[in-house]
Design a protein around this motif. Sequence first.
Motif, mmCIF file in Angstrom:
data_model
loop_
_atom_site.group_PDB
_atom_site.id
_atom_site.type_symbol
_atom_site.label_atom_id
_atom_site.label_comp_id
_atom_site.label_asym_id
_atom_site.label_seq_id
_atom_site.Cartn_x
_atom_site.Cartn_y
_atom_site.Cartn_z
ATOM 1 N N ARG A 1 0.846 -1.153 -0.055
ATOM 2 C CA ARG A 1 -0.032 -0.210 0.032
ATOM 3 C C ARG A 1 0.762 1.271 0.181
ATOM 4 N NH1 ARG A 1 -2.957 -3.085 3.511
ATOM 5 N NH2 ARG A 1 -2.154 -2.289 5.354
ATOM 6 N N HIS A 2 1.857 1.387 0.856
ATOM 7 C CA HIS A 2 2.910 2.531 0.840
ATOM 8 C C HIS A 2 3.468 2.627 -0.293
ATOM 9 C CE1 HIS A 2 5.627 5.361 2.868
ATOM 10 N NE2 HIS A 2 6.515 4.506 2.115
ATOM 11 N N VAL A 3 4.141 1.647 -1.201
ATOM 12 C CA VAL A 3 4.937 2.130 -2.215
ATOM 13 C C VAL A 3 3.910 2.394 -3.338
ATOM 14 C CG1 VAL A 3 6.416 0.783 -4.067
ATOM 15 C CG2 VAL A 3 6.587 0.257 -1.680
ATOM 16 N N PRO B 1 0.269 14.450 7.994
ATOM 17 C CA PRO B 1 1.252 13.890 6.949
ATOM 18 C C PRO B 1 2.593 13.313 7.954
ATOM 19 C CG PRO B 1 1.522 16.117 6.855
ATOM 20 C CD PRO B 1 0.449 16.155 7.612
ATOM 21 N N CYS B 2 2.962 12.163 7.481
ATOM 22 C CA CYS B 2 4.142 11.465 8.037
ATOM 23 C C CYS B 2 5.418 12.074 8.233
ATOM 24 C CB CYS B 2 4.310 9.991 7.660
ATOM 25 S SG CYS B 2 6.016 9.213 8.039
ATOM 26 N N ALA B 3 6.346 12.390 9.195
ATOM 27 C CA ALA B 3 7.209 13.182 9.315
ATOM 28 C C ALA B 3 8.430 12.650 8.213
ATOM 29 C CB ALA B 3 7.851 13.207 10.585
ATOM 30 N N ASN B 4 8.469 11.431 7.910
ATOM 31 C CA ASN B 4 9.335 10.894 6.967
ATOM 32 C C ASN B 4 8.882 10.913 5.579
ATOM 33 O OD1 ASN B 4 11.900 9.579 6.444
ATOM 34 N ND2 ASN B 4 10.845 7.890 5.893
ATOM 35 N N CYS B 5 7.647 10.131 5.344
ATOM 36 C CA CYS B 5 7.455 10.124 3.779
ATOM 37 C C CYS B 5 6.253 11.002 3.543
ATOM 38 C CB CYS B 5 7.107 8.597 3.817
ATOM 39 S SG CYS B 5 5.269 8.440 4.362
ATOM 40 N N GLY B 6 5.533 11.532 4.399
ATOM 41 C CA GLY B 6 4.434 12.500 3.943
ATOM 42 C C GLY B 6 2.981 12.079 3.761
ATOM 43 N N LEU C 1 5.776 9.371 12.759
ATOM 44 C CA LEU C 1 5.894 8.462 11.572
ATOM 45 C C LEU C 1 4.668 7.630 11.284
ATOM 46 C CD1 LEU C 1 9.452 7.000 12.351
ATOM 47 C CD2 LEU C 1 8.923 9.010 10.673
ATOM 48 N N CYS C 2 4.371 7.354 10.044
ATOM 49 C CA CYS C 2 3.303 6.372 9.902
ATOM 50 C C CYS C 2 3.600 4.941 10.007
ATOM 51 C CB CYS C 2 3.053 6.571 8.127
ATOM 52 S SG CYS C 2 4.220 5.721 7.148
ATOM 53 N N ALA C 3 2.841 4.154 9.992
ATOM 54 C CA ALA C 3 3.102 2.768 10.293
ATOM 55 C C ALA C 3 4.283 1.952 9.629
ATOM 56 C CB ALA C 3 1.897 1.842 10.310
ATOM 57 N N PHE C 4 4.177 2.302 8.007
ATOM 58 C CA PHE C 4 5.332 1.882 7.447
ATOM 59 C C PHE C 4 6.408 2.414 7.813
ATOM 60 C CE2 PHE C 4 8.158 2.259 3.779
ATOM 61 C CZ PHE C 4 8.266 0.786 3.539
ATOM 62 N N CYS C 5 6.672 3.548 7.855
ATOM 63 C CA CYS C 5 7.784 4.106 8.257
ATOM 64 C C CYS C 5 8.525 3.891 9.767
ATOM 65 C CB CYS C 5 8.033 5.853 8.342
ATOM 66 S SG CYS C 5 7.768 6.500 6.463
ATOM 67 N N ARG C 6 7.667 3.556 10.515
ATOM 68 C CA ARG C 6 7.807 2.891 11.988
ATOM 69 C C ARG C 6 8.419 1.758 11.700
ATOM 70 N NH1 ARG C 6 3.032 2.725 15.021
ATOM 71 N NH2 ARG C 6 2.310 4.042 13.568
HETATM 72 ZN ZN ZN Z 1 5.925 7.439 6.349
#
Ligand code: ZN
Length: 306
Positions: free
Chosen positions: A131-133, A269-274, A282-287
Amino acid sequence: MRQHKLALCKEHYLEWVPAQTERIIRKYEMFTRHEKVLVAVSGGKDSLSLWDILIRLGYQADGLYIGLGIDEGLHYSTESRRLNEKFASERGMKLHVVDVAEVYGETIPAIAARTHRGKEKPCSVCGLTKRHVMNRIARDMAYDVLATGHNLDDEAAVLLGNTLTWSGEYLLRQGPALPGTPGLARKVKPLCRFYEREMAAYAILRGIEYVYDECPFAAGSTSIFNKQLLNDLEHERPGAKLAFYLRFLEARKAGLFAGREDVQQELQPCANCGQPTSAPGLCAFCRMVATGKAVVAPGPGQETEA
Ligand code: ZN
Ligand code: AMP
Ligand code: FES
């Protein structure tokens, strides 16, 4: 096709499937010929058939393959990639390839083992990553819409699962077209009214080479169990699967699952990927990727163009 009380020869079947797909795209206002469609292709019969159909119908459709690194035994990912690349190069189409291990440093089974999120099966890690990609590539490459190859069997099995647990918020969001929100691409499923065997027949008659094997981690999943229940039902009552899904869509449209206004509240927005997330930071994926590692900011992924 007992459910439609219809029998077609090869020639007419190969016309019928794209014509039906066109009707579904219009009925659910999925996209137009002026929009750029990103088709997520797994190498399986559904998504490759979808790509084939959209190209034939004259839509602007590029492919995206996500290399998961699921290769023990069957070489599932390597074979999927090969068949997607073959499909794209034979038709001169653009295929984006994002290899998870190259971009994020580890394969899906390795992330699952490290984060203990999937002790036995990496499926939840895999779903989160895909989903993230998909969202990232759709956003970074300015696609208007993301299309997946989910068929009626997939959708009815998810619906049955959500109904058995009365998961209201999931029932509210499940459908052929999910509107985009800031940071998240619009998502559509143009094959949602086709039975799985109809798509297998299309791929075979069209001569599309696809991966026959399921992901080796799929065996024993709830989704396969639910599919079997629905197949038993369908066997006794042809058309029951389609009716289950379509009547759900009608009931929802009529307000049966009327949602709370504030369901979409407070995404940031996630602090890493937005990408939007309800968690602070961070969002679940970036965490997940960052557990015990530095947070990665990936590049746009590779592209192969024939
Ligand atoms: Zn993220
Ligand atoms: P699945 O979740 O495996 O049933 O796949 C559902 C849909 O997700 C497929 O029809 C594809 O559109 C998409 N998909 C699954 N796996 C991949 C992948 N590795 N790369 C790109 N898209 C995928
Ligand atoms: Fe993702 Fe099987 S774990 S496709």
